[in-house]
Design an enzyme around this catalytic site. Structure first.
Site, PDB file in Angstrom:
ATOM      1  CG  HIS A   1       6.778  -4.517   7.956  1.00 19.48           C
ATOM      2  ND1 HIS A   1       7.358  -3.364   7.515  1.00 19.48           N
ATOM      3  CD2 HIS A   1       5.514  -4.509   7.462  1.00 19.48           C
ATOM      4  CE1 HIS A   1       6.494  -2.672   6.780  1.00 19.48           C
ATOM      5  NE2 HIS A   1       5.358  -3.365   6.734  1.00 19.48           N
TER       6      HIS A   1
ATOM      7  CD  GLU B   1      10.198  -2.130   8.367  1.00 19.84           C
ATOM      8  OE1 GLU B   1       9.380  -1.989   9.273  1.00 19.84           O
ATOM      9  OE2 GLU B   1       9.880  -2.305   7.169  1.00 19.84           O
TER      10      GLU B   1
ATOM     11  CB  THR C   1      -0.937   0.016   1.220  1.00 18.73           C
ATOM     12  OG1 THR C   1      -1.772  -1.143   1.189  1.00 18.73           O
ATOM     13  CG2 THR C   1      -1.812   1.254   1.216  1.00 18.73           C
TER      14      THR C   1
ATOM     15  N   GLY D   1       1.776   0.821  11.144  1.00 24.01           N
ATOM     16  CA  GLY D   1       1.683   1.623   9.932  1.00 24.01           C
ATOM     17  C   GLY D   1       3.025   1.700   9.228  1.00 24.01           C
TER      18      GLY D   1
END
Length: 320
Positions: free
Chosen positions: A287, A265, A76, A235
């Protein structure tokens, strides 16, 4: 006619157990499990369409790819792609929407239950032999509070924020939505950002990461929350000042935090959250809030649909 070349730069972000549907047109397909920054331009020299989840495609890279016609983001969020450059160069960009409206809210609620009931703290006590040494049938070393009746403050009212609200209401939580930070007027159904922080027992973030939202939750915001409150971030990592959050947990400014996303990450020991993961009131996951098998299959289906629509000349889930 030359077949379109499609390159997937980080195929390993979709587990092999998930079926990636076949594209309904002839094409050339190349995929790489991972792609380092220095490998991007070389791997995309012949590409008409690139699929990326987290590989960065900035202006400097895009300028070297005159044949590129489409970027299909397998997520997204699109903060890893230079949207302005894509508009300038005529590159279509699509993202994935609405695929994890079951998975993310369930993960958020799981973290809320775990932190409100201090499951990690009690697990650690048993592992350290504390319960056994005290010889009591029960052993209260951490506060336990009910989820039902508590107030959930949601920052971000898109599909994930709304789905989280619905699930939270089903377990008896009261739900508030925050107006954008700094706005003087509140839309109907929203309360001010500052008031939401002060009123909420749990604050959860479901907004995009951009210049306006980076470190949306910092030292000042944490200090304005209840000392019994919990922060959940599923988020984007940069939404929360990680060092400020760790300090707030250590000093009792807030009660707990559940974090699924990190500024960088994968995070390593240099990250303040990882360095303090022993804290009983800090719950970390890598995540994966979005990552139930059904959600990832939805993502894969939408990803292929987005590419098919582009080839057919239809606009579907377009960012650009």
């Amino acid at each position: 006619m030359t077949l379109p070349t499609i390159v997937f730069l980080d195929r390993a972000t979709i587990p092999t157990r998930i079926d990636l549907p076949h594209l309904p047109f002839d094409h050339q397909w190349r995929e790489y499990d991972l792609t380092a920054p220095g490998e991007v331009v070389d791997r995309l020299q012949q590409a008409d369409i690139v699929i990326t989840n987290k590989v960065v495609l900035d202006r400097a890279i895009l300028m070297q790819l005159p044949n590129l016609k489409m970027i299909a983001i397998a997520a997204t969020g699109f903060n890893n792609v230079d949207i302005e450059a894509c508009q300038e160069f005529g590159i279509a960009v699509t993202n994935i929407r609405g695929y994890a409206t079951q998975s993310v809210p369930e993960h958020v609620l799981a973290m809320i239950f775990a932190l409100k009931r201090n499951l990690k703290g009690y697990h650690n006590d048993i592992a350290a032999g504390e319960w056994q040494r005290h010889k009591q049938f029960c052993f209260f070393t951490h506060p336990i509070s009910d989820v039902a009746g508590s107030t959930l403050g949601i920052i971000g009212s898109g599909a994930l924020g709304q789905a989280t609200a619905q699930l939270a209401k089903s377990v008896g939580m009261n739900v508030l939505f925050a107006e954008r930070k700094g706005q003087r007027q509140c839309r109907q159904g929203y309360i001010s950002f500052e008031r939401l922080l002060a009123m909420s027992d749990v604050v959860t973030l479901h907004c995009p990461l951009n210049d306006e939202t980076r470190h949306l939750i910092g030292r000042h915001e944490l200090a304005s929350m209840k000392s019994s409150s919990i922060v959940i971030n599923a988020g984007r990592g940069g939404l929360v000042d990680e060092e400020a959050l760790v300090d707030a947990l250590k000093h009792g400014t807030i009660r707990g935090a559940g974090i699924d996303v990190f500024t960088d990450e994968p995070a390593d020991e240099s990250n303040s959250l990882i360095a303090n993961m022993h804290l009983p009131n800090l719950l970390l996951t890598p995540h994966v809030a979005w990552g139930s098998d059904s959600a990832i299959q939805n993502l894969a289906n939408i990803l292929i649909d987005n590419i098919g629509a582009f080839i057919e000349g239809r606009e579907h889930n377009r960012v650009v």
